[in-house]
Design a protein around this motif. Sequence first.
Motif, short mmCIF file in Angstrom:
data_model
loop_
_atom_site.label_atom_id
_atom_site.label_comp_id
_atom_site.label_asym_id
_atom_site.label_seq_id
_atom_site.Cartn_x
_atom_site.Cartn_y
_atom_site.Cartn_z
N TYR A 81 -11.82 9.51 -25.42
CA TYR A 81 -13.24 9.27 -25.74
C TYR A 81 -13.80 8.24 -24.77
O TYR A 81 -14.91 8.40 -24.24
CB TYR A 81 -13.41 8.77 -27.18
N VAL A 82 -13.04 7.18 -24.55
CA VAL A 82 -13.50 6.12 -23.64
C VAL A 82 -13.59 6.67 -22.22
O VAL A 82 -14.56 6.42 -21.51
CB VAL A 82 -12.56 4.90 -23.72
N ASN A 110 -16.64 9.08 -21.87
CA ASN A 110 -17.95 8.45 -22.00
C ASN A 110 -18.14 7.23 -21.13
O ASN A 110 -19.25 6.73 -20.99
CB ASN A 110 -18.22 8.10 -23.46
N GLY A 111 -17.06 6.74 -20.57
CA GLY A 111 -17.16 5.53 -19.76
C GLY A 111 -17.20 5.83 -18.27
O GLY A 111 -17.46 4.95 -17.46
N SER A 112 -16.99 7.07 -17.91
CA SER A 112 -16.91 7.37 -16.48
C SER A 112 -18.30 7.46 -15.88
O SER A 112 -19.29 7.68 -16.56
CB SER A 112 -16.16 8.68 -16.27
N TYR A 113 -18.35 7.26 -14.59
CA TYR A 113 -19.62 7.30 -13.88
C TYR A 113 -20.25 8.67 -14.00
O TYR A 113 -19.58 9.67 -14.05
CB TYR A 113 -19.41 6.97 -12.40
N THR A 141 -19.45 2.41 -24.24
CA THR A 141 -18.57 3.04 -23.24
C THR A 141 -19.28 3.12 -21.89
O THR A 141 -18.65 2.96 -20.84
CB THR A 141 -18.11 4.44 -23.67
N ALA A 142 -20.59 3.36 -21.90
CA ALA A 142 -21.34 3.40 -20.63
C ALA A 142 -21.28 2.05 -19.94
O ALA A 142 -21.08 1.96 -18.73
CB ALA A 142 -22.79 3.82 -20.87
N PHE A 156 -18.96 -0.21 -20.34
CA PHE A 156 -17.57 -0.34 -19.85
C PHE A 156 -17.42 0.37 -18.51
O PHE A 156 -16.79 -0.14 -17.59
CB PHE A 156 -16.59 0.26 -20.88
N GLY A 157 -18.01 1.56 -18.40
CA GLY A 157 -17.91 2.34 -17.17
C GLY A 157 -18.96 1.97 -16.12
O GLY A 157 -19.07 2.64 -15.11
N ALA A 158 -19.73 0.92 -16.37
CA ALA A 158 -20.79 0.48 -15.44
C ALA A 158 -21.73 1.63 -15.09
O ALA A 158 -22.15 1.81 -13.96
CB ALA A 158 -20.18 -0.14 -14.17
N LEU A 191 -16.85 -1.00 -24.95
CA LEU A 191 -15.77 -0.29 -25.66
C LEU A 191 -14.81 0.23 -24.60
O LEU A 191 -15.16 1.08 -23.79
CB LEU A 191 -16.35 0.86 -26.48
#
Lengths: 414, 414
Positions: free
Chosen positions: A405-406, A409-412, B321-322, B324-326, B401
């Motif tokens: 999930y991270v 949703n956390g990726s560029y 999460t966004a 976190f992922g910048a 997150l």
Amino acid sequence: MILEGRSNVSKRFKKVENGSVTSPKGYSATGIYANLRKKDKLDLAIILSEVPASCAAVYTLNAFQAAPLKITKDSIAKEGKLQAVICNSGNANACTGEQGEKDAIRIRKEVSEKFSLKEHYIAVASTGVIGELMPMDKISAGIEQLSPVPSIEGGDLFSKAILTTDLVAKTTCYEIVVNGKTVTIAGAAKGSGMIHPNMATMLGFVTTDANIESKDLQYALSDITNKTFNRITVDGDTSTNDMVLVMANGMAENESLTTDHPDWEVFYQALQMACEDLAKEIARDGEGATKLVEVQVEGALSDEDAGKIAKSVVGSSLVKTAVFGADANWGRIICAVGYTGVEVNPSLVDVFIGDIQMLKAGQPIPFSEEDATLYLKGKEVVIKVNLHIGEGEGKAWGCDLSYDYVRINGSYRS
Amino acid sequence: MILEGRSNVSKRFKKVENGSVTSPKGYSATGIYANLRKKDKLDLAIILSEVPASCAAVYTLNAFQAAPLKITKDSIAKEGKLQAVICNSGNANACTGEQGEKDAIRIRKEVSEKFSLKEHYIAVASTGVIGELMPMDKISAGIEQLSPVPSIEGGDLFSKAILTTDLVAKTTCYEIVVNGKTVTIAGAAKGSGMIHPNMATMLGFVTTDANIESKDLQYALSDITNKTFNRITVDGDTSTNDMVLVMANGMAENESLTTDHPDWEVFYQALQMACEDLAKEIARDGEGATKLVEVQVEGALSDEDAGKIAKSVVGSSLVKTAVFGADANWGRIICAVGYTGVEVNPSLVDVFIGDIQMLKAGQPIPFSEEDATLYLKGKEVVIKVNLHIGEGEGKAWGCDLSYDYVRINGSYRS
């Protein structure tokens, strides 16, 4: 209250394996590749009914409702009937201002011209990136190519084309008998897949050949949505584009279903089961999910209270990570029960994970950690809470919270 | 409304570096190793005032309030005064039924005997595992060993002993002048560190030598908590053990502070800054957090509305999460603004990440992705939302997150 006699009623359903939105009489559908965002991804889809269908709809409560929802509402407001739903993935047409509304209106107009339908018989749905204008040249070219077919394959193409990063297509189909006529109810949905840089969107489309007035259909859908689609949570975020649409074209030729019709309950239950199937599939396919979590709450003062608690537990990040880690952490469950604001008597509460009881009348009881871990490693986890203060009951569905999930949703954005 | 003239008022504060709960006159403290759960972790702590102090407290709204909170409420109900706070980490004494309450009462009694204090002058706080009975032998032996000291070191030991898996101790200290007398306000807190298998707990302890009645102190604390401790979110879960306590022992010998005292505002602001410092440190040290996120909302119909939106944005898993992922994903911010239920006019909203504007009057505007990514890679991220429909404003704090959140909370209990 759960309707009485469900066990008797349930004998009158037939689950149709491999059914799709084209299974009910008079529907055709398709999904095509219109090159809206990604290569090799079907992204433009249509459902068409031979005749205008009664319709019902529920929409996101998000204040930033996307343009297609506004246009769909506008269509339905006219006669309460629909004959086509056009849906694209790849671009949500949300936060796109006046131009976005113009684009949604243009899509409706082009579908109207292509299929010779009244404009207000057309619903528009979109999912994908937000804040970007629709690539209208591609959409227009795509609409020209659409040629819906009545086969199961047409329905399957539809169910695939509406997906974004969902891993699997979500469909359901039931048959019931209404005063001697076979009535089919089918559906397709997309869940909270995320294409960078957009947001989770839930779309549900149900087709049926039942003969029913729009107002009765709306009554059933609103009620059922509260027990199904509104009881799932992937990350608690409510999108700008969420919508569930039901079309009922009457081609089964049953007597019109009303709430006092002897077969109303069967129809209601079948519609509920179809919506619950789709809702659970959305939860199971939540981003990064490794398992489906179902929370069952009993003994609350009301069904509404039970539903609130079920949603609180299934939505708790701490519960979700514990389930991901196969950790029988009942303390987190209790915690999520306690902060809902719903009336609870802490000294009466029972908590089970699967059939393993962990809390009895508010007191921890010994249990086998080994058994609990084994159970939690399965693909479906049921958490049961009994408040023992009333008759209210309710369920909610969600998924675990994983590293993926991270990652997703956390990726560029790309 | 933010109080007027804060800039003038702020000249009258002095931030005390390295201050601790023993900085105000008349307080001593310590933290010791009582072997409650983990090796090499201080786990039993006390703050002691030379004289009974006016006190104020706020407690978790979770229905499953832990035993120590009940006992603390019972103490305060008598006279509204406290002279000692005993706090252990490692065991939350929550969901422990009648025995849990008996244990908390016994702890209070033992502290009373050891330090010759009235029982109802003692508050009890616990954090750690839930559903397990307190290791009373170890607690009793620990209480016997407590010898609080008035030095900064005593305060530091206290602030360390109350931690669970927090990475850093959280302290703050301010000095103000109230009718010629120096008044010191200091605090220590623990955040949402997680010891398997328990839950997040937030504890805050503020000491001051101000002379103030309990009712005025309570008025200030309740108001300030809503703007500070209640505006942080790590994962949205509200624990059974959350509590904030303030003691004011009057040893600064200022005229009693009341809401109409000319220096009331200075005191209120200093208390708010102390609470805000602690709250932000808790957010920054959220499990797995790599950065502090502050959301500033302006132009809402009320401060309450602004606060709700700020908390919604800072609590959104998609926003977290966004960050976190910048990823400068303003769509997720808008989405979280939209689903609060608060009145919003979508066509007026501005959104900024740092000083980079992304949405102007509801329309996306071009911005440098590169600059935004660079900004988001920093250790502190500010998100600004202006609704342009009123004068209400508010802030909230949280963290990103990360994979580590999932790792910390998903791992097996040990």
